[in-house]
Design an enzyme around this catalytic site. Structure first.
Site, short mmCIF file in Angstrom:
data_model
loop_
_atom_site.label_atom_id
_atom_site.label_comp_id
_atom_site.label_asym_id
_atom_site.label_seq_id
_atom_site.Cartn_x
_atom_site.Cartn_y
_atom_site.Cartn_z
N ASN A 28 0.86 -1.19 0.00
CA ASN A 28 0.00 0.00 0.00
C ASN A 28 0.90 1.24 0.00
O ASN A 28 1.47 1.59 1.03
CB ASN A 28 -0.90 -0.03 1.25
CG ASN A 28 -1.77 1.22 1.36
OD1 ASN A 28 -1.83 2.03 0.44
ND2 ASN A 28 -2.44 1.37 2.49
N TRP A 29 0.98 1.86 -1.16
CA TRP A 29 1.90 3.02 -1.29
C TRP A 29 1.29 4.32 -0.76
O TRP A 29 1.93 5.36 -0.79
CB TRP A 29 2.31 3.19 -2.76
CG TRP A 29 3.25 2.11 -3.24
CD1 TRP A 29 3.83 1.14 -2.47
CD2 TRP A 29 3.70 1.89 -4.57
NE1 TRP A 29 4.62 0.33 -3.24
CE2 TRP A 29 4.56 0.77 -4.54
CE3 TRP A 29 3.47 2.53 -5.80
CZ2 TRP A 29 5.19 0.27 -5.69
CZ3 TRP A 29 4.09 2.04 -6.94
CH2 TRP A 29 4.95 0.93 -6.88
N LYS A 30 0.05 4.24 -0.30
CA LYS A 30 -0.61 5.41 0.29
C LYS A 30 -0.38 6.65 -0.59
O LYS A 30 -0.42 6.54 -1.82
CB LYS A 30 -0.13 5.61 1.73
CG LYS A 30 -0.29 4.35 2.58
CD LYS A 30 -0.11 4.58 4.05
CE LYS A 30 -0.26 3.26 4.80
NZ LYS A 30 -0.25 3.41 6.24
N GLY A 46 2.90 -0.96 4.35
CA GLY A 46 2.81 0.44 3.95
C GLY A 46 4.19 1.00 3.67
O GLY A 46 4.82 0.72 2.63
N GLY A 89 7.03 7.24 9.94
CA GLY A 89 8.15 7.20 10.87
C GLY A 89 8.26 5.83 11.49
O GLY A 89 7.78 4.84 10.94
N GLU A 128 -5.24 -4.71 10.85
CA GLU A 128 -4.26 -3.64 11.03
C GLU A 128 -4.57 -2.90 12.33
O GLU A 128 -5.45 -2.01 12.34
CB GLU A 128 -4.32 -2.65 9.87
CG GLU A 128 -3.93 -3.26 8.54
CD GLU A 128 -3.36 -2.22 7.58
OE1 GLU A 128 -2.21 -2.40 7.17
OE2 GLU A 128 -4.04 -1.24 7.26
N HIS A 185 -9.74 1.14 5.14
CA HIS A 185 -8.42 1.38 5.76
C HIS A 185 -8.58 2.37 6.91
O HIS A 185 -9.38 3.31 6.81
CB HIS A 185 -7.44 1.92 4.72
CG HIS A 185 -6.04 1.91 5.24
ND1 HIS A 185 -5.56 2.88 6.09
CD2 HIS A 185 -5.02 1.03 5.06
CE1 HIS A 185 -4.31 2.59 6.41
NE2 HIS A 185 -3.96 1.48 5.81
N SER A 245 3.39 -1.59 10.52
CA SER A 245 4.85 -1.56 10.75
C SER A 245 5.55 -2.86 10.34
O SER A 245 6.54 -3.25 10.98
CB SER A 245 5.16 -1.25 12.21
OG SER A 245 4.78 0.07 12.51
P1 13P Z 1 2.89 0.80 7.71
O1 13P Z 1 3.45 -0.50 7.15
O2 13P Z 1 3.58 2.00 7.19
O3 13P Z 1 2.80 0.75 9.19
O4 13P Z 1 1.40 0.91 7.15
C1 13P Z 1 0.55 -0.15 7.32
C2 13P Z 1 -0.66 0.11 6.54
O5 13P Z 1 -1.45 0.97 6.89
C3 13P Z 1 -0.86 -0.67 5.32
O6 13P Z 1 -2.13 -0.50 4.81
#
Ligand code: 13P
Length: 243
Positions: free
Chosen positions: A7-9, A223, A166, A157, A86, A202
């Site tokens: 998930n590249w957000k 993410g 971070g 999640e 999400h 994470s």
């Molecule tokens: P992170 O891996 O950056 O914690 O994000 C998790 C996430 O929200 C994936 O959808």
């Protein structure tokens, strides 16, 4: 084979997305890899031969919905999956369980597989409401849902474990196992269909194996670490050794 969902957000611009995708392509992985790029880079990533999913969909198929993109429109440009519910959509953009349910149904309508994200907040956890939150979110998705021949994936999640770019506070595998076991049992109250359950929050190259080793874990939703080629290469390598 374990799933790896990236998930590249909203981390990467168009050029960064295409460059990262090229680097991932050169790894020539056989894994169950699905990329959730930004809408702007979507078609380009599809054209490179990746399995892809939308980061979010509108529940309406088409029409006067300024700024929205539907499951129908994503399907047309090659999406196979969509993230639904999400926590960043729920808690930053105010989506509720009813919206999530409508989005799941809109995915089914066009043949996209929804990846429904569920998880407790820090507040829920501190107030010992994790079970309550999870059961409610599952009930709202599955109660009287006509799955038919559609597929659906659940991603656990824990909201407090998401990194937000971070350092995150990862959930211990033991805690993830407890909740994923609960999720599995709860889903069985509504359907006998095989529903893969993923872990996200994470996940990085150092801890990925500890999650996918869990009995009820069918893969990971990554993410931040999926947007950095070094970390993501290591994650893919770790998983291809066990896949
Ligand atoms: P992170 O891996 O950056 O914690 O994000 C998790 C996430 O929200 C994936 O959808």
């Amino acid at each position: 084979m374990k799933y790896i969902l990236a998930n590249w957000k909203m981390y990467l611009n168009y050029e960064e997305s295409v460059n990262l995708a090229k680097q991932i392509k050169s790894l020539d992985t056989e894994d169950n890899l699905i990329i959730f790029p930004s809408a702007l880079a979507f078609k380009e990533i599809v054209s490179m031969g990746f399995e892809t999913g939308a980061q979010n969909v509108s529940w309406a198929p088409q029409g006067a919905y300024t700024g929205a993109l539907s499951a129908f429109l994503y399907k047309e440009v090659g999406a196979k999956y969509a993230l639904v519910g999400h926590s960043e959509r729920r808690y930053i953009f105010g989506e509720n369980n009813e919206d999530v349910r409508k989005k799941v149904e809109s995915c089914f309508d066009v043949g996209l597989t929804p990846v429904v994200c569920i998880g407790e907040t820090k507040e829920d956890k501190d107030e010992s409401k994790t079970q309550y939150r999870i059961k409610k979110q599952i009930m709202k998705v599955f109660d009287n849902l006509d799955i038919g021949n559609n597929k659906i994936i659940i991603a656990y999640e824990p909201v407090w474990a998401i990194s937000h770019g971070g350092e995150g506070q990862p959930c211990t595998p033991a805690d993830a196992e407890d909740v994923m076991g609960l999720i599995k049992r709860e889903i069985l109250e509504y359907t006998d269909n095989e529903i893969p359950i993923l872990y996200g929050g994470s996940v990085d190259e150092k801890n990925v194996l500890s999650y996918v080793a869990l009995e009820d874990c069918s893969g990971v939703l990554v993410g931040s670490a999926s947007t950095k080629i070094d970390s993501f290469t290591e994650i893919i390598k770790e998983l291809s050794d066990i896949n």
